[in-house]
Design an enzyme around this catalytic site. Structure first.
Site, PDB file in Angstrom:
ATOM      1  N   HIS A 180       0.497  -1.463   0.002  1.00 47.10           N
ATOM      2  CA  HIS A 180       0.014  -0.155  -0.102  1.00 47.10           C
ATOM      3  C   HIS A 180       0.688   1.359   0.153  1.00 47.10           C
ATOM      4  CE1 HIS A 180      -3.662   2.361   0.071  1.00 47.10           C
ATOM      5  NE2 HIS A 180      -4.429   1.446   1.263  1.00 47.10           N
ATOM      6  N   ASP A 412     -11.000  -5.632 -18.464  1.00 43.50           N
ATOM      7  CA  ASP A 412     -11.540  -5.612 -19.414  1.00 43.50           C
ATOM      8  C   ASP A 412     -10.083  -6.827 -20.435  1.00 43.50           C
ATOM      9  OD1 ASP A 412     -12.438  -7.275 -22.282  1.00 43.50           O
ATOM     10  OD2 ASP A 412     -13.486  -5.332 -22.909  1.00 43.50           O
TER      11      ASP A 412
END
EC number: 2.3.1.-
Length: 480
Positions: A180, A412
């Site tokens: 992170h 996608d």
């Protein structure tokens, strides 16, 4: 203090730096960011791992995108902040790759795997779905070991991007992991979007990447004085902070558990329409987003289950990023998140309809997302410390993080699909596998909206309140 650190430190000697490594100094951020972010995405098509890896390799050879293949190293700095550098190899090799990518092939179906079958999957997209994902929160199905926090990354020579692809007979699960300290969810989403651009052959659509050494907050903090920050007089400190910490410890005694909730888009749209109708009686042109409504609706469900004293203060923090203030032609990956604060008496929240809280959430975002307020917030943080806490000693703290702008459910991977299905090859479900340990407030993540307009949330709440929440969601389903 240095003597104490000498005798208590468990730090190992970091690996040697490559003689030609370029060193990128990361901006200092709070220690809370020293954890990993781990996300699992389920695809209902089988994906070609070779195509995914080749396109990823190509991306990480472009400009500052190469910095994502750097190795974390600790540097001596202020102990209140994370002081790390990235050591970027001059070239990526088999011995020092740009990323870690493991693949597992299974002849079974996804739902036949003992862990993969625990991933939430929408069975009735028209109902509010409730998933107990405790058994699915295992962060890996194949990995034997990986660094858990930034210091462990610094003691290794591993690249910070890690992927595990599990191909089944009828689909694929990809486990994504990164420290992170490098990025927030929106930044990681920008990286994933650039990856899909390369995969789809749209190289001209790959944006220029802003280097990690450019501190976004330093660009902003010298323009507006700290006193202009809306909440500059609400810093929790001294005895008040001690009282709040003691209360939080007490409220964590029973432990916390995580659940995933998928809410149909139609339900949120109808709730938003009703909210706007309620607000139109007192406002000329009211506006609340779908996210505002989603958070307001569910926070009221949570409050009903927790049943806190009405005189306590609800402090609802809503994470927002500041990329809208920066030049749009570059991708800003680094942590760029601030918190908008909504502070209200609990009694006022529960005695009013959800439209009241949704409106207050929107007001706080509008107020605190201005360039002046962000600049003042940066300057104020320079004065009071890198991780201040706002509120009152009796507050009920509820943190909300919105990942929807990261677009993880819009990813996608169509060109890598081996088994073709109608429409884009986007994830059918998502799970945040990040391990939250220790004492935490009530915490929720809006994971995103899927291709069927369903909103995914993941909440970590006190164990005792989940049974009541589940009953409330069942009641809503029966009355719809």
């Amino acid at each position: 203090m240095e003597v104490v650190r000498y005798f208590t430190s468990n730090q190992k000697q970091p690996p040697a730096t490559g003689p030609k490594d370029s060193i990128v100094q990361l901006p200092d951020i709070p220690p809370v960011y020293e954890c990993n972010v781990e996300v699992a995405l389920r695809f209902d098509s089988v994906l070609d791992p070779e195509k995914l890896q080749q396109s990823l390799k190509r991306l990480l050879e472009i400009g500052n995108w190469r910095q994502l293949g750097g190795r974390l190293r600790r540097r001596d700095t202020n102990s209140d902040a994370c002081g790390y550098d990235l050591h970027v190899p001059v070239e990526f090799t088999t011995e020092r790759p740009a990323f870690i990518y493991k693949t597992l092939e299974s002849p079974a179906a996804v739902d036949e795997h003992p862990v993969a079958c625990k991933m939430p999957q929408p069975t009735d997209p028209n109902k509010i779905l409730f998933y107990n994902v405790r058994d699915a929160l295992t962060p890996s199905m194949t990995r034997t070991h990986h660094p858990r926090k930034a210091q462990e990354w610094a003691e290794s020579d591993l690249p910070p991007l890690s992927f595990e692809q599990l191909n089944f007979r009828d689909g694929t699960i990809i486990l994504l992991l990164f420290p992170h300290i490098l990025m927030d969810a929106t930044g990681y989403g920008l990286f994933l979007k650039a990856w899909t651009c390369v995969l789809q052959g749209r190289m001209d659509d790959v944006p220029q990447c802003c280097g990690f050494s450019e501190s976004i907050t330093d660009m902003l903090c010298h323009k507006t004085p700290a006193e202009s920050f809306t909440w500059h007089n609400h810093l929790l400190k001294g005895l008040d902070r001690l009282r709040f910490t003691a209360r939080l410890l007490w409220e964590n005694i029973c432990g916390k558990e995580e659940r995933i909730i998928r809410v149909p888009g139609k339900f949120i749209t109808q709730t938003r329409d009703k909210t706007l109708a309620d607000l139109s009686t007192s406002q000329d042109s009211p506006f609340v987003s779908h996210s505002d409504v989603l958070v307001a609706w569910f926070v009221r469900v949570v409050l009903a289950s927790l049943n806190p004293q009405h005189q306590r203060t609800l402090v609802l923090t809503n994470a927002f990023d500041i990329r809208h203030m920066l030049p749009p032609e570059r991708a800003y990956l680094q942590n760029s998140v601030f918190l908008a604060h909504t502070m209200l008496p609990v009694g006022e929240v529960v005695s009013n309809p959800a439209s009241f809280l949704a409106n207050e959430i929107r007001r706080s975002l509008v107020r605190e997302r201005t360039e002046e307020q962000v600049q003042a917030r940066c300057a104020w943080a320079k004065d009071v410390g890198i991780m201040p806490l706002l509120g009152s000693s009796d507050m009920l703290l509820c943190n909300v993080s919105n990942w929807s702008k990261g677009g993880l459910l819009d990813l996608d991977f169509g060109p890598a699909a081996i088994t073709q299905r109608p429409g884009p090859c986007v994830p059918s479900s998502i799970l945040n596998c990040s391990q939250m340990r220790g004492v935490t407030p009530e915490y929720g993540i809006i994971l995103g909206k899927d291709s069927q307009d369903g909103w995914w949330m993941q909440w970590r709440l006190s164990k005792f309140c989940w049974a009541m929440i589940e009953r409330e969601l069942d009641t809503i389903n029966q009355t719809r």
